[in-house]
Write an enzyme that holds these catalytic residues in place. Structure first.
Site, mmCIF file in Angstrom:
data_model
loop_
_atom_site.group_PDB
_atom_site.id
_atom_site.type_symbol
_atom_site.label_atom_id
_atom_site.label_comp_id
_atom_site.label_asym_id
_atom_site.label_seq_id
_atom_site.Cartn_x
_atom_site.Cartn_y
_atom_site.Cartn_z
ATOM 1 N N GLY A 20 2.755 -1.062 4.323
ATOM 2 C CA GLY A 20 2.807 0.358 3.968
ATOM 3 C C GLY A 20 4.244 0.788 3.738
ATOM 4 N N GLY A 21 4.847 1.407 4.754
ATOM 5 C CA GLY A 21 6.199 1.994 4.645
ATOM 6 C C GLY A 21 7.203 1.120 3.913
ATOM 7 N N ASN B 207 0.872 -1.177 0.000
ATOM 8 C CA ASN B 207 0.000 0.000 0.000
ATOM 9 C C ASN B 207 0.909 1.227 0.000
ATOM 10 O OD1 ASN B 207 -1.775 2.071 0.555
ATOM 11 N ND2 ASN B 207 -2.250 1.399 2.642
ATOM 12 N N TRP B 208 1.040 1.847 -1.169
ATOM 13 C CA TRP B 208 1.984 2.971 -1.293
ATOM 14 C C TRP B 208 1.421 4.262 -0.704
ATOM 15 C CZ3 TRP B 208 4.346 2.512 -6.959
ATOM 16 C CH2 TRP B 208 5.009 1.289 -7.050
ATOM 17 N N LYS B 209 0.151 4.257 -0.365
ATOM 18 C CA LYS B 209 -0.504 5.459 0.181
ATOM 19 C C LYS B 209 -0.272 6.641 -0.764
ATOM 20 C CE LYS B 209 -0.127 3.404 4.691
ATOM 21 N NZ LYS B 209 -0.044 3.536 6.130
ATOM 22 N N GLY C 122 2.479 2.433 10.662
ATOM 23 C CA GLY C 122 3.466 3.494 10.502
ATOM 24 C C GLY C 122 4.193 3.861 11.785
ATOM 25 N N SER D 151 3.362 -1.958 10.340
ATOM 26 C CA SER D 151 4.818 -2.016 10.534
ATOM 27 C C SER D 151 5.430 -3.377 10.176
ATOM 28 C CB SER D 151 5.195 -1.609 11.968
ATOM 29 O OG SER D 151 4.786 -0.278 12.217
ATOM 30 N N GLU E 248 -5.493 -4.701 10.799
ATOM 31 C CA GLU E 248 -4.460 -3.690 10.998
ATOM 32 C C GLU E 248 -4.749 -2.903 12.276
ATOM 33 O OE1 GLU E 248 -2.424 -2.526 7.096
ATOM 34 O OE2 GLU E 248 -4.195 -1.272 7.272
ATOM 35 N N HIS F 295 -9.573 1.388 4.828
ATOM 36 C CA HIS F 295 -8.310 1.557 5.548
ATOM 37 C C HIS F 295 -8.526 2.526 6.713
ATOM 38 C CE1 HIS F 295 -4.209 2.707 6.471
ATOM 39 N NE2 HIS F 295 -3.830 1.598 5.879
ATOM 40 N N GLU G 231 -6.861 4.881 7.802
ATOM 41 C CA GLU G 231 -6.610 6.300 7.482
ATOM 42 C C GLU G 231 -7.820 6.911 6.790
ATOM 43 O OE1 GLU G 231 -2.906 5.697 5.423
ATOM 44 O OE2 GLU G 231 -1.952 5.166 7.327
HETATM 45 P P1 PGA Z 1 2.768 0.410 7.638
HETATM 46 O O1 PGA Z 1 1.334 0.640 7.006
HETATM 47 O O2 PGA Z 1 3.308 -0.881 7.092
HETATM 48 O O3 PGA Z 1 3.591 1.608 7.221
HETATM 49 O O4 PGA Z 1 2.597 0.334 9.124
HETATM 50 C C1 PGA Z 1 0.425 -0.421 6.861
HETATM 51 C C2 PGA Z 1 -0.868 0.073 6.266
HETATM 52 O O5 PGA Z 1 -1.293 1.198 6.603
HETATM 53 O O6 PGA Z 1 -1.506 -0.606 5.449
#
Ligand code: PGA
Length: 257
Positions: free
Chosen positions: A240-241, A11-13, A179, A219, A173, A101, A103
């Site tokens: 994500g990251g 997930n590149w956001k 993050g 993470s 999640e 998600h 976010e």
């Molecule tokens: P993260 O993000 O790996 O940076 O914690 C995961 C996500 O939001 O899907």
């Protein structure tokens, strides 16, 4: 038990313009081998602006990475300024769409009802929905993690019946792990994944419920992926990251090695 193909989703956001995206997906492909694609279903979910460029690179270079999207509206078309429909994504070759998600729930006010409409629309457009659920730190500390996840799951799946469980994934999640560099304990994540599986069995027919993939997210990195994948009901990861770094993402995909 059904053999579920592991699913690893990047997930590149809101990162990478379309030129950077092309480079990232090419670099990823240099680090992966044929066997990796056979063992794991690999998805990248870039911003909407990169979908077409990545689609062309994947096609031209015969890279079997699947295209994902980070969101979709539930309507097919209409007066929804700024939104993108499932049909538009399907036409671009998108195969998985992340919905709900945390976010989006937090910053854009997405409710379980909206997540439900989106999941239905995505599946209705012949793509797979990756439905995200997870508790906040306050909720975990108050001992409510299981209740929160159950109620998000019930809300997201209302009225959905499936014949093929591979069109649905559930990403657990924990919000506090996203993050933050702080992951859930694999045992705790495994317990929640087990709870999700039991609820899926109650809601869908048991065979279909066994086909649904349950992902852990929060993470995830090359050092911890193996511990999550060792859990019976965890079938993959939403990353994500670490997915922004092709070396790290490839190492996560190759967690078995
Ligand atoms: P993260 O993000 O790996 O940076 O914690 C995961 C996500 O939001 O899907």
């Amino acid at each position: 038990m059904t053999d579920r193909t592991p699913l690893i989703v990047g997930n590149w956001k809101m990162n990478a313009n379309h030129l950077e995206s092309i480079q990232m997906v090419q670099k990823l492909s240099y680090r992966l081998e044929g066997e990796d694609y056979e063992r794991v279903e690999i998805v990248v979910a870039p911003p909407f602006t990169s979908l077409r460029s990545i689609q062309l690179v994947l096609e031209q270079d015969h890279i079997p990475v699947l295209l994902g999207a980070q969101n979709a509206h539930w309507a097919e078309s209409g007066a929804y300024t700024g939104e993108v429909s499932p049909g538009m994504l399907a036409k671009l070759g998108v195969r998985h769409v992340i919905v709900g998600h945390s976010e989006r729930r937090e910053h854009f006010g997405e409710t379980d009802e909206m997540v439900n409409k989106k999941a239905k629309a995505v599946i209705g457009a012949d793509m797979a929905a990756i439905v995200c659920v997870g508790e906040t730190l306050d909720e975990r500390e108050a001992g409510q993690a299981e209740d929160v996840v159950s109620s998000q799951l019930q809300g997201a799946l209302r009225g959905i019946s499936l014949e093929d469980g591979s069109v649905l994934s559930i990403a657990y999640e924990p919000v506090w792990a996203i993050g933050s560099g702080r992951t859930a304990l694999p045992d705790d994540a495994g317990l929640i994944a087990g709870l999700i599986r039991r609820q899926l069995v109650d809601r869908l027919n048991s065979e279909v419920a066994q086909q649904v993939r349950i992902l852990y997210g929060g993470s995830v990195n090359p050092a911890n992926i193996k511990d999550f994948m060792a859990k019976t009901d965890i079938d993959g990861a939403l990353v994500g990251g670490a997915s922004l770094d092709p070396d790290k993402f490839a190492a996560i995909v190759r967690y078995r090695l």
